[in-house]
Design a protein around this motif. Structure first.
Motif, PDB file in Angstrom:
ATOM      1  N   ARG A 108       0.834  -1.205   0.000  1.00 52.49           N
ATOM      2  CA  ARG A 108       0.000   0.000   0.000  1.00 52.49           C
ATOM      3  C   ARG A 108       0.874   1.263   0.000  1.00 52.49           C
ATOM      4  NH1 ARG A 108      -3.594   0.775   5.285  1.00 52.49           N
ATOM      5  NH2 ARG A 108      -1.508   1.029   6.112  1.00 52.49           N
ATOM      6  N   ALA A 109       2.026   1.183   0.699  1.00 52.86           N
ATOM      7  CA  ALA A 109       2.938   2.336   0.788  1.00 52.86           C
ATOM      8  C   ALA A 109       3.864   2.416  -0.424  1.00 52.86           C
ATOM      9  CB  ALA A 109       3.754   2.243   2.079  1.00 52.86           C
ATOM     10  N   GLY A 110       3.684   1.505  -1.383  1.00 54.81           N
ATOM     11  CA  GLY A 110       4.484   1.563  -2.607  1.00 54.81           C
ATOM     12  C   GLY A 110       5.821   0.851  -2.529  1.00 54.81           C
ATOM     13  N   VAL A 111       6.017   0.048  -1.499  1.00 52.80           N
ATOM     14  CA  VAL A 111       7.287  -0.663  -1.325  1.00 52.80           C
ATOM     15  C   VAL A 111       7.271  -1.960  -2.146  1.00 52.80           C
ATOM     16  CG1 VAL A 111       8.790  -1.809   0.374  1.00 52.80           C
ATOM     17  CG2 VAL A 111       7.579   0.307   0.983  1.00 52.80           C
ATOM     18  N   ASP A 112       8.415  -2.316  -2.722  1.00 55.77           N
ATOM     19  CA  ASP A 112       8.588  -3.595  -3.424  1.00 55.77           C
ATOM     20  C   ASP A 112       8.776  -4.677  -2.352  1.00 55.77           C
ATOM     21  OD1 ASP A 112       9.128  -5.641  -5.214  1.00 55.77           O
ATOM     22  OD2 ASP A 112      11.169  -4.963  -5.652  1.00 55.77           O
TER      23      ASP A 112
END
Lengths: 359, 359
Positions: free
Chosen positions: B29-33
């Motif tokens: 959700r926070a855009g982390v891979d």
């Protein structure tokens, strides 16, 4: 004049606390003439103002007397009522039955007119101000007739219970006391002892407490005087259950310290899983019967209302709701419980209307 | 490419159970891979399908490794990760810190890159299927840096916590373990032991159980294997708290049996009332901050929705809702909690629209 309850006369409620005043309110709703008495005039005034009944006058002759005072006083009050109203059915609402009924008879109460009672209802508040007309609705109300109780007086007690909207369950006084020692009095002691442990600890430790500790200590906020009375009146039965709990906890502590006690710990936990399934009630018995749909609400007034309006439009019947609380405030996270087959419809409707439905 | 979390690279989550998969969902959700690993291919597949991350490939180099496996395995998994990814920050999510971190270091984990972690979140379900993106939102997440932990690795652990929507709280590993022994592990044992007592009893006794017993045994349904692990890993601290609880319960049983122990019983109950006030959370700390408006709903679909729609129209913000359950089904009795000044407006609006508002 018809009397749909069949009681056939006024009911005198002695003691206008939470239970007594709630009994009065429920009986008034059923059209019964309720007479009230309380040693505390302020409490009595609150109950009368709330509509729980009227102050008993010298000429009033009750068909049935409900004694709703603490267990330590109930025996004497039942005996006095027995002497004052020589034809009335006598019952009480105290949460301990064997010692209270024995005390009443020892003090002169007529056993043929005496039927013990215990409505399984309560709140974390006490006093007439906390009384509610619906407190007893759909609740179980245990009746413990004596061997000597006349059948017509047992019937009157059943009529009282039904008039209050509750369900009567008959059992022996000793059996009742053993049951409440297990399902009510021992849980109260465990909650109070656990909460008491927090006092001695560093406040920073309590800061990370979660919902588990809150659940486990909710009833620790109960009235100290009333519960001292209840536990003292059922002392033997409660002490016996506490002994078993102490033995099980000691075995667990020993297993943990032995360094080789995983089996003992696992067995204790497995018994808990199995035991929990025996408890009646939706959350205890069948937590997976419903689909849980979780929504993160924006922190705006009326969002909860909007949420329910969407469910209603989608013709989804919400069976239960829970709002979680973290860090001392509502988290905005709302869990709706619906029938499994309605889950997808609700998720779809909420998502379409811009709600933040969480997977 | 910007990285709003500041972590600066992929995060490898080892263990795709409830917590691991929820961490993955929150980081995505926070855009982390997010890279995922799990010894159980089925569990891994569920987590990947849920969107918690992708299966780690041979060329993937994580900036941070989150070990979310049971306490008995965490030390070895942390040590292996330390050897495999020689620059990555290493953290875990196990609920016991001192023994797990010591085990990891003994097995060769690099202490300068190691920062213990414990998110204060959980559910009664386990496994990737129970994971939720919001499980960690607004939760406390304890971080236990070692004396050797490098400051940049501590910062990375803070970034992880924030990226997951939680709040970091630093404390020592031993202090953490003492805290959870008190507020989480001992309550679990008490709930399990209490529920286990029901197994040996007559089923009729359990029938009259109320909300108190349900609250006191809710967490008894937890996962046996996981909790055996947790309690075993924190054995000394849990046994110490259990000893104190056993002593307090034994004193109560003795006071009850002495026939002259009202003071002891009252003192135990009063300490519980005081201790409960220390617990954070709305219901524990300030139960009277809201006005409770109780409504008896008709047993028709959509009634709950109609109720909320009326509150919304009346511009009353409902802060909390509780639905009571009796005899294993919802009672129809709904308690709405609103600000005291809004109570009258709500009662008026509901009554006007034909709702059965109870006094």
């Amino acid at each position: 004049m018809t009397d749909p309850t069949g009681i056939g006369g006024p009911v005198l409620v002695i003691g206008s606390g939470l239970i007594g005043a709630s009994v009065g309110l429920a009986l008034r709703r059923a059209g019964v003439d309720v007479l009230l008495r309380d040693a505390d005039p302020d409490n009595l005034a609150v109950a009368v103002d709330a509509g729980a009944g009227r102050i008993a006058g010298p000429g009033d002759l009750p068909a049935l007397v409900v004694v709703a005072v603490p267990p330590s006083l109930a025996g004497q009050v039942l005996a006095d009522a027995s002497a004052e109203f020589v034809d009335a059915t006598l019952t009480d609402t105290t949460s301990v039955k064997e010692s209270v009924l024995a005390d009443a008879i020892a003090r002169g109460a007529d056993p043929t007119r005496l039927v013990g009672g215990h409505p399984m209802a309560g709140r974390e508040v006490s006093g007439a101000a906390g009384a509610r007309t619906d407190l007893l609705d759909d609740r179980l109300w245990v009746l413990t007739p004596l061997a000597e109780s006349g059948i017509e007086h047992v019937r009157q007690a059943h009529r009282l219970v039904s008039a209050c909207g509750a369900y009567p369950v008959e059992m022996g006084a000793r059996e009742h006391d053993a049951a409440v020692a297990l399902v009510s009095h021992t849980p109260q002691v465990l909650a109070s002892v656990l909460a008491g442990q927090l006092l001695a600890s560093d406040p920073d430790r309590v800061r990370i407490a979660g919902q588990g500790l809150r659940d486990m200590t909710r009833i620790a906020g109960s009235n100290v005087g009333l519960w001292t009375d209840i536990l003292s009146a059922n002392a033997g039965q409660v002490a016996a259950v506490l002994d078993e709990v102490v033995a099980a906890l000691s075995r667990t502590a020993d297993a943990l310290r032995s360094g080789d006690g995983r089996e003992g710990v696992a067995g204790m936990l497995a018994a808990g899983v199995e035991g929990q399934l025996l408890i009646p009630g939706k959350h205890g018995a069948a937590p997976s019967a419903y689909r849980e749909v979780t929504v993160m609400l924006a922190d705006r007034p009326g969002e909860l209302g909007r949420l329910f309006a969407v469910a209603s439009e989608a013709e989804v019947s919400v069976e239960d709701v829970r709002i979680e609380h973290v860090l001392g405030r509502p988290s905005g996270l709302v869990a709706l419980f619906v029938r499994p087959e309605a889950g997808e419809d609700l998720v779809w409707a909420l998502t379409e209307r811009g709600f933040d439905v969480r997977v």
